[in-house]
Design a protein around this motif. Structure first.
Motif, PDB file in Angstrom:
ATOM      1  N   MET A 247      -2.679  -4.280  -4.190  1.00 56.65           N
ATOM      2  CA  MET A 247      -2.591  -4.038  -2.759  1.00 56.65           C
ATOM      3  C   MET A 247      -3.048  -5.251  -1.946  1.00 56.65           C
ATOM      4  SD  MET A 247      -1.282  -1.096  -2.959  1.00 56.65           S
ATOM      5  CE  MET A 247      -1.326  -0.220  -1.410  1.00 56.65           C
ATOM      6  N   GLN A 248      -4.018  -5.975  -2.457  1.00 54.70           N
ATOM      7  CA  GLN A 248      -4.441  -7.202  -1.774  1.00 54.70           C
ATOM      8  C   GLN A 248      -3.352  -8.264  -1.848  1.00 54.70           C
ATOM      9  OE1 GLN A 248      -7.518  -9.660  -3.574  1.00 54.70           O
ATOM     10  NE2 GLN A 248      -8.405 -10.087  -1.564  1.00 54.70           N
ATOM     11  N   ASP A 249      -2.719  -8.373  -3.002  1.00 52.20           N
ATOM     12  CA  ASP A 249      -1.643  -9.349  -3.169  1.00 52.20           C
ATOM     13  C   ASP A 249      -0.483  -9.068  -2.218  1.00 52.20           C
ATOM     14  OD1 ASP A 249      -0.381 -11.562  -4.700  1.00 52.20           O
ATOM     15  OD2 ASP A 249       1.021  -9.988  -5.307  1.00 52.20           O
ATOM     16  N   LYS A 250      -0.260  -7.787  -1.906  1.00 42.70           N
ATOM     17  CA  LYS A 250       0.839  -7.408  -1.010  1.00 42.70           C
ATOM     18  C   LYS A 250       0.404  -7.364   0.462  1.00 42.70           C
ATOM     19  CE  LYS A 250       3.466  -6.962  -4.560  1.00 42.70           C
ATOM     20  NZ  LYS A 250       4.440  -8.050  -4.866  1.00 42.70           N
ATOM     21  N   GLY A 251      -0.841  -7.716   0.733  1.00 44.74           N
ATOM     22  CA  GLY A 251      -1.300  -7.797   2.113  1.00 44.74           C
ATOM     23  C   GLY A 251      -1.836  -6.514   2.706  1.00 44.74           C
ATOM     24  N   PHE A 252      -1.972  -5.485   1.894  1.00 44.74           N
ATOM     25  CA  PHE A 252      -2.456  -4.200   2.402  1.00 44.74           C
ATOM     26  C   PHE A 252      -3.972  -4.183   2.521  1.00 44.74           C
ATOM     27  CE2 PHE A 252      -3.660   0.272   2.046  1.00 44.74           C
ATOM     28  CZ  PHE A 252      -2.785   0.862   2.949  1.00 44.74           C
ATOM     29  N   VAL A 253      -4.639  -4.929   1.662  1.00 46.86           N
ATOM     30  CA  VAL A 253      -6.103  -5.016   1.639  1.00 46.86           C
ATOM     31  C   VAL A 253      -6.506  -6.442   1.982  1.00 46.86           C
ATOM     32  CG1 VAL A 253      -8.115  -4.973   0.101  1.00 46.86           C
ATOM     33  CG2 VAL A 253      -6.438  -3.119   0.009  1.00 46.86           C
ATOM     34  N   ASP A 254      -7.527  -6.584   2.829  1.00 49.24           N
ATOM     35  CA  ASP A 254      -7.960  -7.911   3.254  1.00 49.24           C
ATOM     36  C   ASP A 254      -8.854  -8.595   2.232  1.00 49.24           C
ATOM     37  OD1 ASP A 254      -6.718  -7.922   5.873  1.00 49.24           O
ATOM     38  OD2 ASP A 254      -8.191  -6.407   6.439  1.00 49.24           O
ATOM     39  N   MET A 255      -9.729  -7.842   1.607  1.00 48.81           N
ATOM     40  CA  MET A 255     -10.651  -8.445   0.647  1.00 48.81           C
ATOM     41  C   MET A 255     -11.145  -7.402  -0.347  1.00 48.81           C
ATOM     42  SD  MET A 255     -13.766  -8.993   3.420  1.00 48.81           S
ATOM     43  CE  MET A 255     -14.773  -9.974   2.341  1.00 48.81           C
ATOM     44  N   ILE A 256     -11.457  -7.868  -1.542  1.00 49.08           N
ATOM     45  CA  ILE A 256     -12.036  -7.019  -2.578  1.00 49.08           C
ATOM     46  C   ILE A 256     -13.485  -7.440  -2.768  1.00 49.08           C
ATOM     47  CG2 ILE A 256     -11.956  -6.380  -5.019  1.00 49.08           C
ATOM     48  CD1 ILE A 256      -8.929  -6.738  -4.887  1.00 49.08           C
ATOM     49  N   VAL A 257     -14.381  -6.469  -2.685  1.00 47.32           N
ATOM     50  CA  VAL A 257     -15.815  -6.767  -2.731  1.00 47.32           C
ATOM     51  C   VAL A 257     -16.472  -5.910  -3.806  1.00 47.32           C
ATOM     52  CG1 VAL A 257     -17.983  -6.774  -1.435  1.00 47.32           C
ATOM     53  CG2 VAL A 257     -15.832  -7.355  -0.276  1.00 47.32           C
ATOM     54  N   GLU A 258     -17.232  -6.542  -4.675  1.00 48.33           N
ATOM     55  CA  GLU A 258     -17.960  -5.809  -5.700  1.00 48.33           C
ATOM     56  C   GLU A 258     -19.093  -5.007  -5.071  1.00 48.33           C
ATOM     57  OE1 GLU A 258     -19.282  -8.311  -8.836  1.00 48.33           O
ATOM     58  OE2 GLU A 258     -17.290  -9.139  -9.255  1.00 48.33           O
ATOM     59  N   ARG A 259     -19.416  -3.930  -5.725  1.00 49.20           N
ATOM     60  CA  ARG A 259     -20.424  -3.009  -5.190  1.00 49.20           C
ATOM     61  C   ARG A 259     -21.763  -3.692  -4.962  1.00 49.20           C
ATOM     62  NH1 ARG A 259     -19.950   2.380  -8.202  1.00 49.20           N
ATOM     63  NH2 ARG A 259     -18.109   2.411  -6.870  1.00 49.20           N
ATOM     64  N   LYS A 260     -22.157  -4.564  -5.864  1.00 47.70           N
ATOM     65  CA  LYS A 260     -23.464  -5.210  -5.735  1.00 47.70           C
ATOM     66  C   LYS A 260     -23.528  -6.167  -4.542  1.00 47.70           C
ATOM     67  CE  LYS A 260     -22.177  -8.844  -9.055  1.00 47.70           C
ATOM     68  NZ  LYS A 260     -22.479  -9.439 -10.383  1.00 47.70           N
ATOM     69  N   LYS A 261     -22.373  -6.564  -4.023  1.00 50.44           N
ATOM     70  CA  LYS A 261     -22.338  -7.468  -2.872  1.00 50.44           C
ATOM     71  C   LYS A 261     -21.974  -6.767  -1.569  1.00 50.44           C
ATOM     72  CE  LYS A 261     -20.821 -11.359  -5.758  1.00 50.44           C
ATOM     73  NZ  LYS A 261     -19.731 -12.353  -5.994  1.00 50.44           N
ATOM     74  N   MET A 262     -21.654  -5.480  -1.631  1.00 51.26           N
ATOM     75  CA  MET A 262     -21.099  -4.782  -0.473  1.00 51.26           C
ATOM     76  C   MET A 262     -22.042  -4.789   0.720  1.00 51.26           C
ATOM     77  SD  MET A 262     -18.350  -3.237   0.552  1.00 51.26           S
ATOM     78  CE  MET A 262     -17.489  -2.720  -0.958  1.00 51.26           C
ATOM     79  N   ARG A 263     -23.281  -4.486   0.503  1.00 52.08           N
ATOM     80  CA  ARG A 263     -24.243  -4.421   1.611  1.00 52.08           C
ATOM     81  C   ARG A 263     -24.335  -5.743   2.360  1.00 52.08           C
ATOM     82  NH1 ARG A 263     -29.280  -2.260   3.498  1.00 52.08           N
ATOM     83  NH2 ARG A 263     -30.914  -3.833   3.561  1.00 52.08           N
ATOM     84  N   SER A 264     -24.449  -6.847   1.618  1.00 48.29           N
ATOM     85  CA  SER A 264     -24.582  -8.158   2.265  1.00 48.29           C
ATOM     86  C   SER A 264     -23.296  -8.567   2.968  1.00 48.29           C
ATOM     87  CB  SER A 264     -24.991  -9.222   1.244  1.00 48.29           C
ATOM     88  OG  SER A 264     -24.018  -9.353   0.222  1.00 48.29           O
TER      89      SER A 264
END
Length: 280
Positions: A247-264
């Motif tokens: 979905m990111q490759d097709k432009g539907f999602v802007d960014m993929i974020v791992e759970r451990k980095k989500m808060r920051s």
């Protein structure tokens, strides 16, 4: 040495049968890992980085400043608009089993000192299907945020509209979309975080309307199911079809974020858009 090797092989292929060592078998890579390790990583597969499902309480604990969450509409429960057989009884059972009143928790919270309105869908409650209560709580959250000039962060996870509420559930798509527009017109930021799975009417409404759309790795995002689409198109779809990376490759999602980095990452995005707060 050979005993250790044998134990690893046994865990990988027959671990689910070993009652002394509970095992998680990843739905993405099919590898088996000790359940304790999976839980230690906050339900992230160490083999392929698939991000498993969290409860609303677990999500809030990982995301917001401790003690900052104040819930909206905590006692709101749904009625039985189309008199679906056994629906009230099913709801009561789920309330007792999950401790939830419905499939979403909304409220205000701080993320590293920045106040925000937050909503977390919980797939443990009827697969986080969107019925009248889910739609109403989301709409109220956006209205509150618009009035108080606050950003909104929505963690989405859903199997779609709740069939037990018929057309009432489908009406929530328009209602939530209208509330997002109201919030946008007030000049405030809306961040969607898509978790596993985000599908159906939720994807087709408020989940896809974020100013910034984030997804966790390897999660399922889509509208109709894979088999339905393949039977309609009469062709085989790519293996990674509807995964976050596709979905990111097709432009539907802007960014993929791992759970451990989500808060920051969320705190950084809020700061970038002018929201200030005291560092937690």
């Amino acid at each position: 040495m050979f005993d250790d090797f044998f134990n690893v092989v046994k865990l990988r292929f027959n671990g689910a049968d070993d009652e002394s060592a509970p095992v998680f078998r990843c739905p993405r890579c099919q590898n088996a890992v000790p359940l304790s390790r999976f839980e230690e990583l906050h339900r992230v597969c160490p083999s392929c980085n698939y991000h498993g499902r969290l409860s609303a309480a677990e999500r809030l604990a990982l995301t917001v400043d401790k003690g900052s969450f104040k819930e909206f509409d905590a006692d709101m429960i749904s009625c039985d608009p189309i008199h679906f057989p056994d629906y009230p009884e099913k709801q009561e059972e789920l309330r007792k089993a999950t401790g939830l009143k419905d499939a979403i928790v909304t409220g205000t919270a701080c993320i590293r000192g920045i106040e925000t309105v937050i909503g977390v869908m919980d797939s443990h409650y009827m697969m986080a299907s969107m019925g009248s209560v889910v739609g109403e709580k989301i709409a109220r959250a956006f209205e509150y945020a618009a009035e108080n000039k606050l950003p909104v962060i929505m963690f989405t996870a859903s199997g779609g509209a709740r069939m037990q509420e018929g057309i009432v559930s489908l009406m929530q798509m328009a209602k939530t979309s209208g509330a997002v527009k109201l919030h946008s017109d007030a000049g405030q930021l809306y961040i969607t975080v898509m978790t596993d799975p985000t599908t159906g009417g939720v994807t087709a409404s408020f989940a896809s309307l974020g100013d910034i759309i984030i997804a966790e790795p390897k999660v399922l995002i889509g509208f109709a199911g894979r088999r339905v689409i393949e039977s309609t198109m009469k062709q085989r779809l790519p293996e990674d079809f509807q995964l976050a990376e596709f979905m990111q490759d097709k432009g539907f999602v802007d960014m993929i974020v791992e759970r451990k980095k989500m808060r920051s990452v969320l705190a950084h995005l809020l700061q970038m858009h002018g929201y200030k707060g005291k560092e937690a």
